[in-house]
Scaffold this motif. Structure first.
Motif, PDB file in Angstrom:
ATOM      1  N   LEU A 152       0.816  -1.328   0.118  1.00 50.33           N
ATOM      2  CA  LEU A 152       0.065   0.014   0.024  1.00 50.33           C
ATOM      3  C   LEU A 152       0.882   1.218  -0.024  1.00 50.33           C
ATOM      4  N   ALA A 153       2.051   1.063   0.744  1.00 49.63           N
ATOM      5  CA  ALA A 153       2.962   2.474   0.794  1.00 49.63           C
ATOM      6  C   ALA A 153       3.395   2.712  -0.328  1.00 49.63           C
ATOM      7  N   GLU A 154       3.786   1.723  -1.352  1.00 45.36           N
ATOM      8  CA  GLU A 154       4.243   2.010  -2.747  1.00 45.36           C
ATOM      9  C   GLU A 154       3.444   2.415  -3.483  1.00 45.36           C
ATOM     10  N   LYS A 155       1.980   2.280  -3.498  1.00 45.88           N
ATOM     11  CA  LYS A 155       0.993   2.661  -4.086  1.00 45.88           C
ATOM     12  C   LYS A 155       0.722   4.210  -3.590  1.00 45.88           C
ATOM     13  N   VAL A 156       0.730   4.396  -2.442  1.00 47.29           N
ATOM     14  CA  VAL A 156       0.659   5.864  -1.869  1.00 47.29           C
ATOM     15  C   VAL A 156       1.602   6.826  -2.540  1.00 47.29           C
ATOM     16  N   ASP A 157       2.725   6.157  -2.463  1.00 44.40           N
ATOM     17  CA  ASP A 157       4.081   6.970  -2.979  1.00 44.40           C
ATOM     18  C   ASP A 157       3.650   7.191  -4.227  1.00 44.40           C
ATOM     19  N   ARG A 158       3.263   6.544  -5.225  1.00 47.12           N
ATOM     20  CA  ARG A 158       3.038   6.933  -6.784  1.00 47.12           C
ATOM     21  C   ARG A 158       1.894   8.065  -6.859  1.00 47.12           C
ATOM     22  N   ILE A 159       0.673   7.843  -5.986  1.00 47.53           N
ATOM     23  CA  ILE A 159      -0.276   8.823  -6.073  1.00 47.53           C
ATOM     24  C   ILE A 159       0.219  10.139  -5.613  1.00 47.53           C
ATOM     25  N   VAL A 160       0.909  10.187  -4.453  1.00 44.88           N
ATOM     26  CA  VAL A 160       1.539  11.368  -3.941  1.00 44.88           C
ATOM     27  C   VAL A 160       2.433  11.993  -4.721  1.00 44.88           C
ATOM     28  N   TYR A 161       3.582  11.464  -5.282  1.00 41.05           N
ATOM     29  CA  TYR A 161       4.591  12.009  -6.094  1.00 41.05           C
ATOM     30  C   TYR A 161       4.317  12.220  -7.589  1.00 41.05           C
ATOM     31  N   GLU A 162       3.285  11.452  -8.044  1.00 37.08           N
ATOM     32  CA  GLU A 162       3.118  11.508  -9.502  1.00 37.08           C
ATOM     33  C   GLU A 162       1.675  12.446  -9.586  1.00 37.08           C
ATOM     34  N   GLU A 163       0.943  12.467  -8.562  1.00 37.75           N
ATOM     35  CA  GLU A 163      -0.407  13.302  -8.795  1.00 37.75           C
ATOM     36  C   GLU A 163      -0.682  14.483  -7.571  1.00 37.75           C
ATOM     37  N   LEU A 164      -0.354  14.206  -6.315  1.00 35.24           N
ATOM     38  CA  LEU A 164      -1.078  15.330  -5.346  1.00 35.24           C
ATOM     39  C   LEU A 164      -0.008  16.311  -5.083  1.00 35.24           C
ATOM     40  N   VAL A 165       1.235  16.088  -5.442  1.00 37.71           N
ATOM     41  CA  VAL A 165       2.291  17.199  -4.992  1.00 37.71           C
ATOM     42  C   VAL A 165       2.146  18.114  -6.253  1.00 37.71           C
ATOM     43  N   HIS A 166       1.522  17.612  -7.371  1.00 38.96           N
ATOM     44  CA  HIS A 166       1.368  18.578  -8.519  1.00 38.96           C
ATOM     45  C   HIS A 166      -0.208  19.014  -8.565  1.00 38.96           C
ATOM     46  N   GLY A 167      -0.678  19.008  -7.589  1.00 40.80           N
ATOM     47  CA  GLY A 167      -2.292  19.496  -7.518  1.00 40.80           C
ATOM     48  C   GLY A 167      -3.216  18.737  -8.051  1.00 40.80           C
ATOM     49  N   LYS A 168      -2.835  17.468  -8.554  1.00 38.38           N
ATOM     50  CA  LYS A 168      -3.830  16.823  -9.530  1.00 38.38           C
ATOM     51  C   LYS A 168      -4.749  15.796  -8.408  1.00 38.38           C
ATOM     52  N   VAL A 169      -5.895  15.507  -8.487  1.00 35.08           N
ATOM     53  CA  VAL A 169      -6.819  14.908  -8.010  1.00 35.08           C
ATOM     54  C   VAL A 169      -7.542  14.024  -8.928  1.00 35.08           C
ATOM     55  N   SER A 170      -7.363  12.653  -8.949  1.00 35.31           N
ATOM     56  CA  SER A 170      -7.898  11.642  -9.996  1.00 35.31           C
ATOM     57  C   SER A 170      -9.145  10.920  -9.381  1.00 35.31           C
ATOM     58  N   ARG A 171     -10.175  10.708 -10.052  1.00 33.32           N
ATOM     59  CA  ARG A 171     -11.251   9.889  -9.422  1.00 33.32           C
ATOM     60  C   ARG A 171     -10.677   8.421  -9.201  1.00 33.32           C
ATOM     61  N   GLU A 172      -9.947   7.968  -9.978  1.00 34.44           N
ATOM     62  CA  GLU A 172      -9.203   6.610  -9.839  1.00 34.44           C
ATOM     63  C   GLU A 172      -8.435   6.412  -8.478  1.00 34.44           C
ATOM     64  N   SER A 173      -7.592   7.392  -8.116  1.00 37.66           N
ATOM     65  CA  SER A 173      -7.132   7.518  -6.708  1.00 37.66           C
ATOM     66  C   SER A 173      -8.014   7.618  -5.757  1.00 37.66           C
ATOM     67  N   GLU A 174      -9.072   8.303  -5.845  1.00 36.45           N
ATOM     68  CA  GLU A 174     -10.102   8.435  -4.756  1.00 36.45           C
ATOM     69  C   GLU A 174     -10.958   7.154  -4.454  1.00 36.45           C
ATOM     70  N   ARG A 175     -11.021   6.542  -5.466  1.00 34.88           N
ATOM     71  CA  ARG A 175     -11.587   5.285  -5.475  1.00 34.88           C
ATOM     72  C   ARG A 175     -10.818   4.116  -4.828  1.00 34.88           C
ATOM     73  N   PHE A 176      -9.492   4.464  -4.920  1.00 32.29           N
ATOM     74  CA  PHE A 176      -8.392   3.429  -4.744  1.00 32.29           C
ATOM     75  C   PHE A 176      -8.394   3.492  -3.048  1.00 32.29           C
ATOM     76  N   MET A 177      -8.300   4.774  -2.647  1.00 30.03           N
ATOM     77  CA  MET A 177      -8.241   5.061  -1.023  1.00 30.03           C
ATOM     78  C   MET A 177      -9.460   4.851  -0.549  1.00 30.03           C
ATOM     79  N   LYS A 178     -10.823   5.033  -1.011  1.00 28.79           N
ATOM     80  CA  LYS A 178     -12.026   4.442  -0.407  1.00 28.79           C
ATOM     81  C   LYS A 178     -11.849   3.127  -0.386  1.00 28.79           C
ATOM     82  N   SER A 179     -11.539   2.228  -1.280  1.00 26.89           N
ATOM     83  CA  SER A 179     -11.343   0.995  -1.111  1.00 26.89           C
ATOM     84  C   SER A 179     -10.602   0.396   0.017  1.00 26.89           C
ATOM     85  N   GLU A 180      -9.459   0.866   0.009  1.00 28.12           N
ATOM     86  CA  GLU A 180      -8.223   0.579   0.993  1.00 28.12           C
ATOM     87  C   GLU A 180      -8.983   0.651   2.300  1.00 28.12           C
TER      88      GLU A 180
END
Length: 229
Positions: A152-180
């Motif tokens: 899970l930490a590796e997946k969170v790393d990808r979301i944080v460094y490839e999306e969130l620190v750039h201000g990007k919020v994707s529905r896919e990542s939102e669904r992933f976190m909700k499922s986790e």
């Protein structure tokens, strides 16, 4: 009111949320036209990220220590690092200045203890999940933790460094976190700690099966308490 120093830019988006939450909290509690007396050192995140990706804490430490000293020289009476992972070197930072460092994991642990939380899971980036410093802080407040989920930490790393620190919020990542979070709720825990200051961008902390302890907002509220004494 006391002047608080923030070491930010880790990332700038979460630092902006710290600034917003702290000012809103001071305004609400003081009333009138009051806002928070703050000094901010916003660092170049690329420099810090390069250090931690090589597990070079000395490199990151020198940057943060220099920032802490500049904040103290600017009149800050207390200090906060607006990130979770950088608290791996909290002792080095606090030893370099004569003002108190408000620790993010201790703020979370104190809140959980006050709420009677005894068992929890942590969600964070690889640095936070792999190192012991964060878990030890929470355990010292009587919280028993699930073993770290490094996949899970590796997946969170990808979301944080490839999306969130750039201000990007994707529905896919939102669904992933909700499922986790739904999967974690099936285990024997009372709460979940979001040990990453960007995760509130894709997690609704008020709409989950378990209580969510968002480290960023709890830390910011500790900053409000410090400012108002």
């Amino acid at each position: 009111m006391k002047k608080l120093g923030l070491i930010g830019g880790l990332s700038w988006g979460s630092t902006a949320r710290y600034y917003q939450i702290i000012n809103e909290g001071v305004a609400k509690r003081k009333g009138g036209l009051h806002s928070a007396p703050l000094v901010i050192e916003s660092l170049d995140f690329a420099t810090i990220a390069a250090c931690t990706s090589m597990e070079d804490w000395d490199c990151a430490g020198s940057e943060l220590v220099a920032a802490a000293r500049r904040l103290e020289a600017a009149g800050a009476q207390g200090l906060m690092v607006c990130a979770n992972s950088m608290h791996a070197i909290d002792r080095r930072i606090s030893d370099a200045v004569g003002i108190p460092l408000i620790h993010i994991a201790e703020a979370v642990g104190a809140r959980m203890k006050a709420d009677g939380i005894k068992t929890a899971a942590i969600i964070g980036t690889r640095n936070v999940m792999a190192e012991k410093f964060y878990r030890q802080s929470l355990v010292s407040y009587g919280v028993s933790l699930l073993p770290p989920d490094m996949e899970l930490a590796e997946k969170v790393d990808r979301i944080v460094y490839e999306e969130l620190v750039h201000g990007k919020v994707s529905r896919e990542s939102e669904r992933f976190m909700k499922s986790e979070l739904a999967d974690i709720a099936k285990q024997q825990v009372q709460a979940v700690v979001l040990a990453c200051t960007e995760l509130e961008m894709i997690v609704d902390v008020r709409a989950n099966l378990l209580p969510i302890y968002d480290s960023m907002s709890i830390h910011a509220e500790a900053g409000i308490d410090f400012i108002l004494g």
